[in-house]
Write a protein that holds these residues in place. Structure first.
Motif, PDB file in Angstrom:
ATOM      1  N   UNK A  58       0.858  -1.181   0.000  1.00 58.69           N
ATOM      2  CA  UNK A  58       0.000   0.000   0.000  1.00 58.69           C
ATOM      3  C   UNK A  58       0.893   1.228   0.000  1.00 58.69           C
ATOM      4  N   UNK A  59       0.459   2.280  -0.690  1.00 56.20           N
ATOM      5  CA  UNK A  59       1.247   3.513  -0.702  1.00 56.20           C
ATOM      6  C   UNK A  59       0.903   4.367  -1.902  1.00 56.20           C
ATOM      7  N   UNK A  60       1.932   4.773  -2.649  1.00 55.86           N
ATOM      8  CA  UNK A  60       1.726   5.632  -3.809  1.00 55.86           C
ATOM      9  C   UNK A  60       2.530   5.100  -4.983  1.00 55.86           C
ATOM     10  N   UNK A  61       1.930   5.116  -6.137  1.00 52.85           N
ATOM     11  CA  UNK A  61       2.657   4.842  -7.372  1.00 52.85           C
ATOM     12  C   UNK A  61       3.292   6.147  -7.806  1.00 52.85           C
ATOM     13  N   UNK A  62       4.619   6.174  -7.900  1.00 52.25           N
ATOM     14  CA  UNK A  62       5.330   7.422  -8.193  1.00 52.25           C
ATOM     15  C   UNK A  62       6.022   7.317  -9.541  1.00 52.25           C
ATOM     16  N   UNK A  63       6.187   8.450 -10.201  1.00 50.88           N
ATOM     17  CA  UNK A  63       6.870   8.509 -11.488  1.00 50.88           C
ATOM     18  C   UNK A  63       8.011   9.508 -11.377  1.00 50.88           C
ATOM     19  N   UNK A  64       9.237   9.018 -11.614  1.00 52.54           N
ATOM     20  CA  UNK A  64      10.406   9.891 -11.533  1.00 52.54           C
ATOM     21  C   UNK A  64      10.798  10.162 -10.092  1.00 52.54           C
ATOM     22  N   UNK A  65      11.732  11.087  -9.940  1.00 52.07           N
ATOM     23  CA  UNK A  65      12.230  11.431  -8.612  1.00 52.07           C
ATOM     24  C   UNK A  65      11.280  12.397  -7.910  1.00 52.07           C
ATOM     25  N   UNK A  66      11.277  12.333  -6.569  1.00 50.81           N
ATOM     26  CA  UNK A  66      10.410  13.185  -5.763  1.00 50.81           C
ATOM     27  C   UNK A  66      11.072  14.524  -5.461  1.00 50.81           C
ATOM     28  N   UNK A  67      10.334  15.382  -4.804  1.00 45.58           N
ATOM     29  CA  UNK A  67       8.953  15.164  -4.343  1.00 45.58           C
ATOM     30  C   UNK A  67       7.956  15.108  -5.506  1.00 45.58           C
ATOM     31  N   UNK A  68       6.756  14.580  -5.198  1.00 44.62           N
ATOM     32  CA  UNK A  68       5.771  14.318  -6.244  1.00 44.62           C
ATOM     33  C   UNK A  68       4.472  15.036  -5.905  1.00 44.62           C
ATOM     34  N   UNK A  69       3.861  15.589  -6.948  1.00 40.70           N
ATOM     35  CA  UNK A  69       2.549  16.191  -6.771  1.00 40.70           C
ATOM     36  C   UNK A  69       1.496  15.087  -6.856  1.00 40.70           C
ATOM     37  N   UNK A  70       0.538  15.086  -5.900  1.00 41.64           N
ATOM     38  CA  UNK A  70      -0.484  14.050  -5.860  1.00 41.64           C
ATOM     39  C   UNK A  70      -1.533  14.262  -6.943  1.00 41.64           C
ATOM     40  N   UNK A  71      -1.873  13.154  -7.628  1.00 38.95           N
ATOM     41  CA  UNK A  71      -2.962  13.124  -8.598  1.00 38.95           C
ATOM     42  C   UNK A  71      -3.824  11.917  -8.252  1.00 38.95           C
ATOM     43  N   UNK A  72      -5.004  11.828  -8.867  1.00 38.50           N
ATOM     44  CA  UNK A  72      -5.911  10.723  -8.541  1.00 38.50           C
ATOM     45  C   UNK A  72      -5.465   9.399  -9.143  1.00 38.50           C
ATOM     46  N   UNK A  73      -4.891   9.430 -10.347  1.00 39.28           N
ATOM     47  CA  UNK A  73      -4.494   8.192 -11.014  1.00 39.28           C
ATOM     48  C   UNK A  73      -3.541   8.498 -12.157  1.00 39.28           C
ATOM     49  N   UNK A  74      -2.931   7.449 -12.707  1.00 37.32           N
ATOM     50  CA  UNK A  74      -2.050   7.552 -13.866  1.00 37.32           C
ATOM     51  C   UNK A  74      -1.040   8.691 -13.747  1.00 37.32           C
ATOM     52  N   UNK A  75      -0.165   8.613 -12.752  1.00 34.10           N
ATOM     53  CA  UNK A  75       0.785   9.714 -12.566  1.00 34.10           C
ATOM     54  C   UNK A  75       1.800   9.816 -13.700  1.00 34.10           C
ATOM     55  N   UNK A  76       2.080  11.068 -14.114  1.00 28.60           N
ATOM     56  CA  UNK A  76       3.169  11.331 -15.042  1.00 28.60           C
ATOM     57  C   UNK A  76       4.419  11.672 -14.261  1.00 28.60           C
ATOM     58  N   UNK A  77       5.500  11.978 -14.952  1.00 26.52           N
ATOM     59  CA  UNK A  77       6.761  12.267 -14.271  1.00 26.52           C
ATOM     60  C   UNK A  77       6.570  13.393 -13.261  1.00 26.52           C
ATOM     61  N   UNK A  78       7.107  13.171 -12.049  1.00 25.24           N
ATOM     62  CA  UNK A  78       6.990  14.147 -10.974  1.00 25.24           C
ATOM     63  C   UNK A  78       5.673  14.072 -10.236  1.00 25.24           C
TER      64      UNK A  78
END
Length: 381
Positions: A58-78
């Motif tokens: 459980x957690x977050x699916x992340x794309x690229x290096x953080x920090x990351x802006x939260x989105x509802x689904x299908x994250x793009x880079x960052x």
């Protein structure tokens, strides 16, 4: 004491038992009914395991290096999106940051653990457990709960398993009482309380029991009416006026495959085939003689009916019992400091030695001793 002329040796009798019957048809059973059954054919997975990429945490699916802006689904880079264990992720997904390793503030997700996440971290990739076409369980395996769970993961709903031969039990003896302390001239029944479970440990399934008096016509009727692939009888195998097993088999037109065995105890054991193909294993009336005969001679009968080889014997090292000319001696034993130590109580009517033993020592007249583990001390039967 010399052996009985014309009787097969224990090895010969065991070999005859192993080929006495033809293998019964295999069965296809639901997964939950397959536990404890023997797999008839290899289980080969038709899909990769896992068959899709998924989150391992459980957690977050992340794309690229953080920090990351939260989105509802299908994250793009960052970007990052919440995810739960087992959820589908794209095959080229970057990583999953587990929930205990991140914190959210102002719509941004930051890792609180140095070095997390690494590329591919906490993602289950397809085929990491097994690839399509890989054998997962070999034919002959005794299926356990983990086996059937693995089969379910491949998409199987049922499995092809070896037959469990049906067994009918026929108990003889006017002197037998079924409860309480026996009076003089009577003996307590020690077969009905243990043979069904023992037959199960040896690979069979008891489907019926009958108790008959020491009369020829009753013995004939019990054998004639027993509805099973194998009939196991106790008592009546001798030659006294109270022993009718041999005459009953003759009256039914049975073919005697083994008419006594050059072994001690258990010498009067007989194996026969009825005209309709049902097999009969006639065990002596003495408790230890009957049990060692069942474990060493009924087991290969059941194995042959199930389409598998008999349980193998093992070298026993230096046996502390001498063989007898022309006769194989079978005695309960336990292993002490790597050596077989035979039971003190090993008379044909004694059960105390067997109750404390771990195996049966097989001492032929002119060959090294072998052993068989008792079925309640092994998971292989």
């Amino acid at each position: 004491m010399t052996g009985h002329p014309g009787r097969p040796s224990w090895d010969e009798a065991r070999a005859i038992a192993a080929v006495a019957g033809s293998a019964l048809p295999r069965e296809r059973v639901a997964l939950d009914a397959a536990i404890g059954r023997r797999l008839a054919v290899d289980l080969v997975t038709p899909i990769d395991l896992p068959h899709f990429a998924s989150a391992a945490m459980d957690g977050w699916l992340v794309a690229g290096d953080g920090p990351w802006r939260l989105v509802d689904s299908d994250p793009g880079r960052g970007q990052a999106a919440p995810i739960v264990t087992g959820a589908l992720v794209a095959a080229d997904a970057f990583a999953v940051l587990r929930s205990e390793s991140g914190e959210v503030a102002g719509g941004m997700l930051r890792s609180t653990v140095a070095g997390e996440p690494r590329p591919g971290h906490h993602i289950r990739h397809p085929g990491t457990e097994a690839l399509t076409g890989e054998r997962l369980i070999a034919a002959g395996a005794l299926l356990n709960p983990a086996h059937v769970a693995l089969a379910a993961a491949t998409g199987a709903d049922d499995l092809l398993v070896a037959a469990v031969p049906s067994v009918a039990l026929v108990f003889t003896g006017d002197e037998v009482v079924t409860s309480g302390v026996p009076g003089p001239g009577r003996v307590r029944d020690s077969f009905a309380v243990q043979l069904p479970a023992l037959i199960g440990m040896l690979g069979g399934r008891v489907t019926g029991t009958a108790r008959v008096p020491d009369r020829l016509e009753d013995t004939v009727a019990a054998l004639r009416d027993a509805d099973a692939a194998l009939i196991v009888t106790t008592g009546g195998t001798g030659t006294s006026s109270a022993d009718h097993l041999r005459d009953a088999l003759r009256a039914l037109g049975a073919r005697l495959l083994v008419d006594g065995v050059a072994m001690r105890p258990g010498g009067p054991t007989r194996i026969a085939e009825l005209p309709d193909g049902r097999l009969v294993a006639a065990l002596p009336g003495n408790p230890l003689a009957a049990m060692v005969s069942a474990i060493t001679l009924v087991e290969p009968l059941l194995a042959g009916l199930a389409g598998r080889p008999p349980a193998p014997t093992h070298p026993a090292g230096d046996a502390e019992v001498e063989g007898r000319a022309g006769t194989t001696v079978l005695v309960p034993y336990s292993e002490v400091d790597g050596r077989p130590v035979v039971a003190r109580w090993r008379g044909a009517a004694m059960l105390r030695g067997l109750a404390a033993a771990t195996g049966i020592l097989i001492v032929p007249p002119n060959s090294p001793a072998q052993s068989l583990p008792l079925p309640w001390h092994t998971n292989e039967r």
